[in-house]
Design a protein around this motif. Structure first.
Motif, PDB file in Angstrom:
ATOM      1  N   ASN A  34      61.734  -8.534  81.321  1.00 23.93           N
ATOM      2  CA  ASN A  34      61.014  -7.471  80.614  1.00 23.93           C
ATOM      3  C   ASN A  34      61.904  -6.268  80.322  1.00 23.93           C
ATOM      4  O   ASN A  34      61.413  -5.166  80.087  1.00 23.93           O
ATOM      5  CB  ASN A  34      59.760  -7.038  81.388  1.00 23.93           C
ATOM      6  CG  ASN A  34      60.087  -6.596  82.800  1.00 23.93           C
ATOM      7  OD1 ASN A  34      61.253  -6.514  83.188  1.00 23.93           O
ATOM      8  ND2 ASN A  34      59.049  -6.297  83.579  1.00 23.93           N
TER       9      ASN A  34
ATOM     10  N   TYR B 262      63.429  -5.070  77.650  1.00 29.59           N
ATOM     11  CA  TYR B 262      63.359  -5.356  76.222  1.00 29.59           C
ATOM     12  C   TYR B 262      64.580  -4.854  75.456  1.00 29.59           C
ATOM     13  O   TYR B 262      65.020  -5.490  74.495  1.00 29.59           O
ATOM     14  CB  TYR B 262      62.082  -4.754  75.632  1.00 29.59           C
ATOM     15  CG  TYR B 262      60.814  -5.360  76.216  1.00 29.59           C
ATOM     16  CD1 TYR B 262      60.816  -6.661  76.728  1.00 29.59           C
ATOM     17  CD2 TYR B 262      59.627  -4.637  76.255  1.00 29.59           C
ATOM     18  CE1 TYR B 262      59.668  -7.223  77.257  1.00 29.59           C
ATOM     19  CE2 TYR B 262      58.472  -5.192  76.789  1.00 29.59           C
ATOM     20  CZ  TYR B 262      58.498  -6.483  77.295  1.00 29.59           C
ATOM     21  OH  TYR B 262      57.361  -7.034  77.815  1.00 29.59           O
TER      22      TYR B 262
ATOM     23  N   GLN C   5      66.838  -7.344  73.235  1.00 31.94           N
ATOM     24  CA  GLN C   5      67.097  -7.103  71.810  1.00 31.94           C
ATOM     25  C   GLN C   5      68.591  -7.145  71.512  1.00 31.94           C
ATOM     26  O   GLN C   5      69.020  -7.708  70.498  1.00 31.94           O
ATOM     27  CB  GLN C   5      66.515  -5.746  71.409  1.00 31.94           C
ATOM     28  CG  GLN C   5      65.004  -5.723  71.329  1.00 31.94           C
ATOM     29  CD  GLN C   5      64.437  -4.321  71.156  1.00 31.94           C
ATOM     30  OE1 GLN C   5      65.138  -3.320  71.342  1.00 31.94           O
ATOM     31  NE2 GLN C   5      63.166  -4.234  70.818  1.00 31.94           N
TER      32      GLN C   5
ATOM     33  N   SER D 281      57.716 -13.985  87.002  1.00 28.70           N
ATOM     34  CA  SER D 281      57.109 -13.532  85.750  1.00 28.70           C
ATOM     35  C   SER D 281      55.675 -14.010  85.590  1.00 28.70           C
ATOM     36  O   SER D 281      55.214 -14.935  86.258  1.00 28.70           O
ATOM     37  CB  SER D 281      57.935 -14.046  84.573  1.00 28.70           C
ATOM     38  OG  SER D 281      57.870 -15.459  84.506  1.00 28.70           O
TER      39      SER D 281
ATOM     40  N   SER E 178      52.424 -13.806  80.005  1.00 26.37           N
ATOM     41  CA  SER E 178      52.570 -12.861  78.890  1.00 26.37           C
ATOM     42  C   SER E 178      53.987 -12.325  78.810  1.00 26.37           C
ATOM     43  O   SER E 178      54.514 -12.077  77.708  1.00 26.37           O
ATOM     44  CB  SER E 178      51.585 -11.699  79.044  1.00 26.37           C
ATOM     45  OG  SER E 178      51.811 -11.000  80.270  1.00 26.37           O
ATOM     46  N   GLU E 179      54.650 -12.125  79.958  1.00 27.09           N
ATOM     47  CA  GLU E 179      56.015 -11.607  79.965  1.00 27.09           C
ATOM     48  C   GLU E 179      56.986 -12.623  79.365  1.00 27.09           C
ATOM     49  O   GLU E 179      57.922 -12.250  78.637  1.00 27.09           O
ATOM     50  CB  GLU E 179      56.430 -11.253  81.390  1.00 27.09           C
ATOM     51  CG  GLU E 179      55.678 -10.073  81.979  1.00 27.09           C
ATOM     52  CD  GLU E 179      56.051  -9.807  83.419  1.00 27.09           C
ATOM     53  OE1 GLU E 179      56.266  -8.631  83.776  1.00 27.09           O
ATOM     54  OE2 GLU E 179      56.112 -10.777  84.202  1.00 27.09           O
TER      55      GLU E 179
ATOM     56  N   ILE F  92      56.230 -15.004  77.144  1.00 34.46           N
ATOM     57  CA  ILE F  92      55.950 -15.066  75.707  1.00 34.46           C
ATOM     58  C   ILE F  92      56.574 -13.881  74.985  1.00 34.46           C
ATOM     59  O   ILE F  92      57.202 -14.030  73.924  1.00 34.46           O
ATOM     60  CB  ILE F  92      54.426 -15.122  75.461  1.00 34.46           C
ATOM     61  CG1 ILE F  92      53.867 -16.461  75.959  1.00 34.46           C
ATOM     62  CG2 ILE F  92      54.111 -14.923  73.984  1.00 34.46           C
ATOM     63  CD1 ILE F  92      52.348 -16.539  75.949  1.00 34.46           C
ATOM     64  N   ASN F  93      56.429 -12.671  75.553  1.00 32.64           N
ATOM     65  CA  ASN F  93      56.998 -11.475  74.928  1.00 32.64           C
ATOM     66  C   ASN F  93      58.527 -11.553  74.867  1.00 32.64           C
ATOM     67  O   ASN F  93      59.136 -11.169  73.857  1.00 32.64           O
ATOM     68  CB  ASN F  93      56.577 -10.221  75.696  1.00 32.64           C
ATOM     69  CG  ASN F  93      55.127  -9.841  75.450  1.00 32.64           C
ATOM     70  OD1 ASN F  93      54.545 -10.220  74.439  1.00 32.64           O
ATOM     71  ND2 ASN F  93      54.548  -9.095  76.363  1.00 32.64           N
ATOM     72  N   ALA F  94      59.148 -12.037  75.937  1.00 37.31           N
ATOM     73  CA  ALA F  94      60.613 -12.133  75.971  1.00 37.31           C
ATOM     74  C   ALA F  94      61.114 -13.069  74.883  1.00 37.31           C
ATOM     75  O   ALA F  94      62.094 -12.762  74.175  1.00 37.31           O
ATOM     76  CB  ALA F  94      61.073 -12.606  77.344  1.00 37.31           C
TER      77      ALA F  94
ATOM     78  N   LYS G 179      59.562 -13.853  72.099  1.00 40.58           N
ATOM     79  CA  LYS G 179      59.312 -13.213  70.800  1.00 40.58           C
ATOM     80  C   LYS G 179      60.392 -12.194  70.466  1.00 40.58           C
ATOM     81  O   LYS G 179      60.875 -12.124  69.332  1.00 40.58           O
ATOM     82  CB  LYS G 179      57.940 -12.532  70.817  1.00 40.58           C
ATOM     83  CG  LYS G 179      56.761 -13.476  70.689  1.00 40.58           C
ATOM     84  CD  LYS G 179      55.451 -12.697  70.678  1.00 40.58           C
ATOM     85  CE  LYS G 179      54.256 -13.624  70.516  1.00 40.58           C
ATOM     86  NZ  LYS G 179      52.971 -12.870  70.559  1.00 40.58           N
ATOM     87  N   ILE G 180      60.781 -11.390  71.463  1.00 37.20           N
ATOM     88  CA  ILE G 180      61.793 -10.353  71.233  1.00 37.20           C
ATOM     89  C   ILE G 180      63.142 -10.979  70.893  1.00 37.20           C
ATOM     90  O   ILE G 180      63.836 -10.538  69.978  1.00 37.20           O
ATOM     91  CB  ILE G 180      61.903  -9.439  72.466  1.00 37.20           C
ATOM     92  CG1 ILE G 180      60.654  -8.561  72.568  1.00 37.20           C
ATOM     93  CG2 ILE G 180      63.153  -8.572  72.413  1.00 37.20           C
ATOM     94  CD1 ILE G 180      60.524  -7.824  73.873  1.00 37.20           C
TER      95      ILE G 180
ATOM     96  N   LYS H  20      62.874 -12.372  67.334  1.00 31.34           N
ATOM     97  CA  LYS H  20      62.813 -11.294  66.340  1.00 31.34           C
ATOM     98  C   LYS H  20      64.157 -10.596  66.205  1.00 31.34           C
ATOM     99  O   LYS H  20      64.520 -10.122  65.115  1.00 31.34           O
ATOM    100  CB  LYS H  20      61.733 -10.288  66.744  1.00 31.34           C
ATOM    101  CG  LYS H  20      61.466  -9.214  65.700  1.00 31.34           C
ATOM    102  CD  LYS H  20      60.313  -8.324  66.110  1.00 31.34           C
ATOM    103  CE  LYS H  20      60.045  -7.252  65.054  1.00 31.34           C
ATOM    104  NZ  LYS H  20      58.926  -6.363  65.450  1.00 31.34           N
TER     105      LYS H  20
END
Length: 266
Positions: A128, A130, A134, A150, A153-154, A156-158, A160-161, A164
């Motif tokens: 997390n 971020y 990135q 983890s 949700s953590e 999935i977010n990682a 995605k980042i 992206k």
């Protein structure tokens, strides 16, 4: 499924990719680290992985004030940039892949600009973080993402980042961040959950257990990458050395995992 920087394919029905984590079992000794790399190559590992941390990047001043002896351990067992670059060159020379885990943007830059890693490893503790994710994603290198401690949700977010930010080549590892990890807390079937969550990504296992049973089980569940700590002598007193695997045992683990993989069929 994706290709590493050296064109080796990870995922699908390909043979599992084996990573020997050197961690601190080199005790900060470059000569010992080279012996470990040779051993990893000889037993059939595909890659060795180092840790790129320094005392400044691994923990805060607040932590060191509370744990003053910790800073001395970190400084003793860390490898400087010259050491890491020399070891990356040594890996290329003998024919084994190289990777490392960075804990700062500077360490990411050094690895990607000077060491040609097959992938960048993200430690569970930075899942997390971020800003670091990135920065890693912007380098467009393959990434292996550990998920100890983890929540869904953590993870999935990682992912995605990272996507992206620029990288789509991601392998997600099931991991239990206990050294050694007891079987009753391992939840090895989480590998199936990760495969369901990320059907387009390779899934692997960062194995902190003693023995080979759960690495073999992970392959049976479809793991595409197995990471395991390596040591030349587990009797030496070190940070995580007692839970690491010696070369002969590691070699047998790889042979058994490959046998199970062959038995899975298409």
């Amino acid at each position: 499924m994706f290709k590493l920087k050296n064109s080796r394919v990870i995922g699908g029905n390909k043979k599992p990719y084996y990573v020997a984590e050197l961690n601190t079992s080199h005790f900060g000794n470059i000569g010992l680290a080279k012996k470990m790399i040779k051993a990893a190559h000889n037993i059939g590992c595909d890659c060795i992985k180092l840790q790129s941390w320094t005392s400044e990047s691994l923990y805060s001043d607040y932590f060191y004030k509370k744990n003053p002896i910790a800073k001395r351990f970190v400084e003793k067992y860390s490898l400087n940039e010259k050491n890491i670059k020399d070891l990356s060159i040594f890996c290329k020379k003998i024919g084994i892949d190289f990777s490392s885990t960075p804990y700062s943007s500077r360490e990411v830059n050094f690895l990607t600009e000077h060491c040609s890693p097959s992938f960048i490893k993200v430690a569970s503790m930075d899942l997390n973080n971020y800003q670091l994710l990135q920065h890693i994603g912007s380098k467009k290198f393959p990434v292996v993402l550990s998920t100890g401690m983890s929540e869904k949700s953590e993870i999935i977010n990682a992912v995605k980042i990272l996507k992206k930010s620029g990288t789509t080549k991601i392998c997600v590892l099931h991991c239990v961040s206990i050294y050694p990890a007891p079987s009753e807390l391992l939840s090895i079937k989480n590998i199936l959950g990760l495969k369901k969550m990320f059907p387009d990504l390779p899934i692997g296992f960062s194995d902190h257990t003693m023995g080979s049973e759960f690495a073999i089980s992970a392959v049976a569940l479809g793991a595409n990458l197995i990471e395991k700590h390596l040591t030349l002598d587990k009797n030496l007193i070190g940070m995580d050395n007692q839970m690491a695997t010696e070369p002969l045992e590691f070699k047998k683990l790889i042979e058994k995992c490959n046998k199970v993989h062959t038995g899975l069929g298409d």
